[in-house]
Scaffold this motif. Structure first.
Motif, PDB file in Angstrom:
ATOM      1  N   ILE A  55     -21.776  26.988  -2.986  1.00  0.00           N
ATOM      2  CA  ILE A  55     -21.146  26.221  -1.911  1.00  0.00           C
ATOM      3  C   ILE A  55     -20.883  24.798  -2.394  1.00  0.00           C
ATOM      4  N   VAL A  56     -19.623  24.360  -2.286  1.00  0.00           N
ATOM      5  CA  VAL A  56     -19.273  23.007  -2.730  1.00  0.00           C
ATOM      6  C   VAL A  56     -18.837  22.106  -1.576  1.00  0.00           C
TER       7      VAL A  56
ATOM      8  N   ARG B 166     -16.026  25.777   8.118  1.00  0.00           N
ATOM      9  CA  ARG B 166     -15.245  26.227   6.961  1.00  0.00           C
ATOM     10  C   ARG B 166     -16.066  25.939   5.710  1.00  0.00           C
ATOM     11  N   VAL B 167     -16.443  27.007   5.027  1.00  0.00           N
ATOM     12  CA  VAL B 167     -17.298  26.906   3.847  1.00  0.00           C
ATOM     13  C   VAL B 167     -16.448  27.121   2.599  1.00  0.00           C
TER      14      VAL B 167
ATOM     15  N   LEU C 279     -27.287  27.566   5.268  1.00  0.00           N
ATOM     16  CA  LEU C 279     -26.369  27.165   4.205  1.00  0.00           C
ATOM     17  C   LEU C 279     -26.432  25.662   3.966  1.00  0.00           C
ATOM     18  N   THR C 280     -26.355  25.285   2.692  1.00  0.00           N
ATOM     19  CA  THR C 280     -26.299  23.883   2.299  1.00  0.00           C
ATOM     20  C   THR C 280     -25.392  23.753   1.087  1.00  0.00           C
TER      21      THR C 280
ATOM     22  N   ILE D  39     -24.669  31.568  -3.258  1.00  0.00           N
ATOM     23  CA  ILE D  39     -24.466  32.554  -2.197  1.00  0.00           C
ATOM     24  C   ILE D  39     -23.505  33.610  -2.697  1.00  0.00           C
ATOM     25  N   TYR D  40     -23.462  34.733  -1.999  1.00  0.00           N
ATOM     26  CA  TYR D  40     -22.529  35.798  -2.358  1.00  0.00           C
ATOM     27  C   TYR D  40     -21.407  35.857  -1.327  1.00  0.00           C
TER      28      TYR D  40
END
Length: 230
Positions: free
Chosen positions: A175-176, A186-187, A210-211, A216-217
């Motif tokens: 995750i960026v 919106r990830v 989430l962070t 993550i997949y």
């Protein structure tokens, strides 16, 4: 009337003749369908009656078809105006384009190359940068073809561990970026150098904890991928 962005143009083809229909002319045709009056339609589109007539004339002379049928009326250019069968077909084609544009408004666009084709299973394997995925077979494609893969943000699933399910494509990423918009997060996930976006609910984000920076997949079904040949 349908909300159409200024500057949008629709390339209309009729029997070998083509015409670029801009948003004003599109809205004029749609208003004629709704009101049955060229006078009222011109007012709604905020153009003069003469300009409306000129628009219609340009379309008809270029495409060499009759797109409206007008009956005489009172003073000021009144009377009834309806779309002909050809005019309605042109408007319907524009509406289809609008619907497709709206459908793919929030979509991942990923350049890929066809690596393998499995006729028996009806799937193709394509390479997207450093990873490979399976997508539905398109018989017009051949190994080596360059394609643009389109995957809607809400068709991208996020998971903490790879799971066995109907999801055929599962890839590890990082995750960026995360952005909240109207109760939807919106990830942005970096997957092998490709940024892939997923829209999830706030409750799902909390459940997954989430962070930014978390591995993550992502997963998506083969049938959720549309392709265009480049």
């Amino acid at each position: 009337m349908t909300d159409v962005k200024a500057g949008v143009e629709y390339k209309i083809n009729v029997d070998g003749n083509s015409f670029l229909l801009d948003s004003k002319k599109y809205q004029l045709l749609e208003s004629i369908l709704d009101t049955g009056s060229l006078t009222e339609s011109a007012k709604m589109v905020k153009i003069s009656y003469g300009t409306a007539l000129n628009y219609i004339d340009k379309i008809e002379s270029t495409l060499q078809v009759k797109i409206v049928s007008t009956s005489k009326g009172g003073k000021g250019g009144g009377g009834g105006t309806t779309l002909t069968e050809e005019g309605y077909s042109i408007l319907k084609e524009c509406k289809k384009i609008n619907a497709i544009m709206e459908l793919h408004k929030d979509v991942n666009e990923i350049e890929a190359e066809v690596l393998a084709i499995d006729q028996s299973k009806g799937v193709m394997t394509v390479k997207m940068n450093s990873f490979e995925v399976n997508i539905p077979l398109n018989k017009n494609y051949a190994v080596g073809d360059k394609v643009l893969a389109l995957i809607s943000y809400d068709n991208i699933f996020l998971m903490l561990e790879p799971q066995k399910s109907s999801i055929r494509n599962i890839i590890k990423g990082t995750i960026v970026e995360m952005r909240l918009n109207n109760e939807i997060i919106r990830v942005n996930v970096d997957v092998g150098g490709v940024n892939i976006y997923s829209d999830i609910t706030v409750s799902a984000e909390k459940e997954l904890n989430l962070t930014i920076g978390k591995e993550i997949y992502i997963g998506f079904k083969a049938m959720s991928v549309a392709t265009l040949k480049l």
